[in-house]
Design an enzyme around this catalytic site. Structure first.
Site, mmCIF file in Angstrom:
data_model
loop_
_atom_site.group_PDB
_atom_site.id
_atom_site.type_symbol
_atom_site.label_atom_id
_atom_site.label_comp_id
_atom_site.label_asym_id
_atom_site.label_seq_id
_atom_site.Cartn_x
_atom_site.Cartn_y
_atom_site.Cartn_z
ATOM 1 N N THR A 181 -7.287 7.180 10.547
ATOM 2 C CA THR A 181 -7.151 5.906 9.602
ATOM 3 C C THR A 181 -8.130 4.923 9.149
ATOM 4 O OG1 THR A 181 -5.506 4.104 8.822
ATOM 5 C CG2 THR A 181 -5.840 3.924 11.291
ATOM 6 N N THR A 182 -8.317 3.999 8.594
ATOM 7 C CA THR A 182 -9.736 3.095 8.752
ATOM 8 C C THR A 182 -9.973 2.685 9.977
ATOM 9 O OG1 THR A 182 -9.306 2.562 6.008
ATOM 10 C CG2 THR A 182 -11.042 1.073 7.386
ATOM 11 N N ARG A 184 -6.868 12.523 1.008
ATOM 12 C CA ARG A 184 -6.111 13.341 1.908
ATOM 13 C C ARG A 184 -4.783 12.978 1.496
ATOM 14 N NH1 ARG A 184 -7.284 10.748 7.343
ATOM 15 N NH2 ARG A 184 -8.963 11.252 6.602
ATOM 16 N N HIS A 185 -4.493 10.979 0.934
ATOM 17 C CA HIS A 185 -2.941 10.800 0.272
ATOM 18 C C HIS A 185 -3.063 10.795 -1.527
ATOM 19 C CE1 HIS A 185 -5.456 7.441 1.475
ATOM 20 N NE2 HIS A 185 -4.831 7.214 2.915
ATOM 21 N N ARG A 216 3.813 18.626 2.127
ATOM 22 C CA ARG A 216 4.365 20.015 1.387
ATOM 23 C C ARG A 216 3.571 20.507 -0.377
ATOM 24 N NH1 ARG A 216 10.000 21.566 2.434
ATOM 25 N NH2 ARG A 216 9.466 22.346 4.646
ATOM 26 N N HIS A 272 -5.828 3.089 -1.522
ATOM 27 C CA HIS A 272 -6.941 4.018 -1.276
ATOM 28 C C HIS A 272 -7.895 5.654 -1.716
ATOM 29 C CE1 HIS A 272 -9.692 4.380 3.093
ATOM 30 N NE2 HIS A 272 -10.072 4.731 2.102
ATOM 31 N N GLU A 314 -8.464 0.560 -3.394
ATOM 32 C CA GLU A 314 -9.495 0.666 -2.155
ATOM 33 C C GLU A 314 -10.641 1.749 -1.496
ATOM 34 O OE1 GLU A 314 -7.449 0.788 1.570
ATOM 35 O OE2 GLU A 314 -6.287 -0.749 1.152
ATOM 36 N N GLU A 354 -11.110 -8.879 2.964
ATOM 37 C CA GLU A 354 -10.087 -8.827 3.953
ATOM 38 C C GLU A 354 -9.621 -8.562 5.588
ATOM 39 O OE1 GLU A 354 -7.063 -5.840 1.843
ATOM 40 O OE2 GLU A 354 -5.722 -5.172 3.557
ATOM 41 N N ASP A 395 0.229 4.604 -0.396
ATOM 42 C CA ASP A 395 -0.862 5.122 -0.040
ATOM 43 C C ASP A 395 -0.544 6.578 0.336
ATOM 44 O OD1 ASP A 395 -3.055 4.446 -0.340
ATOM 45 O OD2 ASP A 395 -3.832 4.282 1.222
ATOM 46 N N HIS A 396 1.012 6.378 1.891
ATOM 47 C CA HIS A 396 2.118 7.453 2.868
ATOM 48 C C HIS A 396 2.740 7.963 1.857
ATOM 49 C CE1 HIS A 396 -1.308 6.839 5.766
ATOM 50 N NE2 HIS A 396 -1.221 5.686 5.844
ATOM 51 N N ARG A 444 -9.178 8.683 -0.724
ATOM 52 C CA ARG A 444 -10.229 8.229 0.057
ATOM 53 C C ARG A 444 -11.448 9.818 -0.489
ATOM 54 N NH1 ARG A 444 -8.370 6.610 5.781
ATOM 55 N NH2 ARG A 444 -10.616 8.152 6.630
ATOM 56 N N GLY A 499 1.008 -0.732 4.422
ATOM 57 C CA GLY A 499 1.759 -0.091 3.947
ATOM 58 C C GLY A 499 2.384 0.821 4.604
ATOM 59 N N HIS A 500 1.716 1.171 5.929
ATOM 60 C CA HIS A 500 2.168 2.760 6.692
ATOM 61 C C HIS A 500 3.646 2.474 6.799
ATOM 62 C CE1 HIS A 500 3.186 4.459 10.834
ATOM 63 N NE2 HIS A 500 2.262 5.654 9.796
ATOM 64 N N HIS A 502 -3.688 -4.418 7.796
ATOM 65 C CA HIS A 502 -3.846 -3.360 8.366
ATOM 66 C C HIS A 502 -2.768 -3.693 9.838
ATOM 67 C CE1 HIS A 502 -5.555 0.457 10.489
ATOM 68 N NE2 HIS A 502 -5.756 0.750 8.856
ATOM 69 N N GLY A 503 -1.345 -2.226 10.124
ATOM 70 C CA GLY A 503 -1.371 -2.289 10.795
ATOM 71 C C GLY A 503 -0.025 -3.497 10.993
ATOM 72 N N ASN A 557 0.978 -1.410 -0.024
ATOM 73 C CA ASN A 557 0.369 0.055 -0.057
ATOM 74 C C ASN A 557 0.887 1.181 0.116
ATOM 75 O OD1 ASN A 557 -1.340 2.405 0.941
ATOM 76 N ND2 ASN A 557 -2.990 0.795 2.078
HETATM 77 N N1 PXP Z 1 -5.732 -3.078 4.081
HETATM 78 C C1 PXP Z 1 -7.056 -2.132 4.042
HETATM 79 C C2 PXP Z 1 -8.194 -2.289 3.695
HETATM 80 C C3 PXP Z 1 -6.413 -0.836 4.607
HETATM 81 O O1 PXP Z 1 -7.607 0.360 4.795
HETATM 82 C C4 PXP Z 1 -5.046 -0.545 4.683
HETATM 83 C C5 PXP Z 1 -4.876 0.650 5.474
HETATM 84 O O2 PXP Z 1 -4.735 1.485 3.969
HETATM 85 C C6 PXP Z 1 -4.197 -1.982 4.753
HETATM 86 C C7 PXP Z 1 -5.068 -3.023 4.831
HETATM 87 C C8 PXP Z 1 -2.633 -0.696 4.926
HETATM 88 O O3 PXP Z 1 -2.414 -0.995 6.506
HETATM 89 P P1 PXP Z 1 -1.104 -0.166 7.045
HETATM 90 O O4 PXP Z 1 -1.286 1.083 6.393
HETATM 91 O O5 PXP Z 1 -1.633 0.111 8.459
HETATM 92 O O6 PXP Z 1 0.137 -1.408 7.108
#
Ligand code: PXP
Length: 249
Positions: free
Chosen positions: A104-105, A53-54, A22, A47, A74, A155, A13-14, A49, A220-221, A198-199, A11
């Site tokens: 976050t979600t 935002r990203h 910036r 994702h 997403e 998921e 996004d970040h 949104r 992702g993060h 997630h996480g 992912n």
């Molecule tokens: N899966 C889903 C459905 C998510 O919404 C996210 C966060 O956007 C992730 C996975 C990835 O989560 P993380 O960025 O915490 O790894």
């Protein structure tokens, strides 16, 4: 794909979060996606949104035009996002809950409460050839509902498991992991493909990657943060190594 294969969706996004801090064009999430492909990602997740935002609409255009691996798009279950998905027809659409004020979600979709609406919402996406995935907590009522609405994939939300680990609440962590294991097996028995995410971090990925029904992790993060210290390709390669080790016979 073999029975034991576990895909990694990265992912990005970040990367866009840092760019947007910036304004301007750097760092470019599409460049990150290409590096992730090189480092062994099986797919890219982004994702879009509601508040942009990203990831931006232009990022989705560029990803669709340049990715070699599949895009997992997403999105919230809104008419606007459905129209964007139908225009692009990404390989996969993962429907997530979205609240403007959240960082976050935060939780899974309440599929059971929105069953009728989601059933209608999914039809055109499936007809367009997208694999539809629903992001849900490891709860039987949600998974049963996901099977009824016509999703091909769920998921499982690993956030509660990861939070409990990070906060040293190890009994709670182990309970969450058991729920993930039980619900992965339950979803698989209902004919759903099981993903999770997630996480997840290097410290938490192994037990989730070891669940035999799980076919894909979306991360992702942590990877984007780790890339600051060791570079994106090595950060992803290490995650891939841990996933493969967890899966080894
Ligand atoms: N899966 C889903 C459905 C998510 O919404 C996210 C966060 O956007 C992730 C996975 C990835 O989560 P993380 O960025 O915490 O790894």
């Amino acid at each position: 794909m073999s029975a034991t294969e576990l895909r990694l969706g990265v992912n990005i996004d970040h990367v866009a979060t840092v760019r947007n801090a910036r304004g301007g064009d750097t760092p470019d999430p599409v460049r990150a996606a290409r590096l992730a492909e090189k480092a062994g990602a099986d797919g890219i997740t982004a994702h879009l949104r509601e508040d942009r935002r990203h990831i931006s609409d232009a990022d989705i255009d560029a990803l669709m035009a340049s990715l070699k691996v599949p895009l997992n798009f997403e999105m919230a279950a809104t008419d606007e996002m459905q129209a964007i998905a139908l225009r692009h027809r990404p390989h996969a659409v993962c429907i997530v809950p979205e609240k403007r004020e959240e960082r976050t979600t935060e939780g899974g979709l309440d599929v059971a409460r929105e069953e009728a609406r989601l059933t209608r919402f999914i039809v055109p996406l499936r007809e367009a050839g997208c694999r539809v995935s629903l992001f849900v907590a490891a709860e039987r009522t949600q998974i049963d509902a996901a099977a009824r609405v016509g999703a091909e994939v769920i998921e499982l939300h690993t956030g509660a498991y990861c939070d409990a680990h990070a906060e040293g609440r190890f009994d709670a962590r182990d309970r969450e992991l058991r729920a993930l294991a039980d619900m992965a097996a339950h979803a698989h028995a209902l004919g759903l493909e099981v993903h999770a995410g997630h996480g997840l971090t290097y410290d938490t990925v192994t037990p989730v990657a070891a669940l035999p029904e799980v076919r894909e992790l979306n991360i992702g993060h942590f990877l984007i943060g780790e890339a600051i210290f060791r570079g994106l390709e090595p950060a992803i390669a290490e995650m891939r190594r841990l996933m493969d080790a967890a899966r080894a016979p």
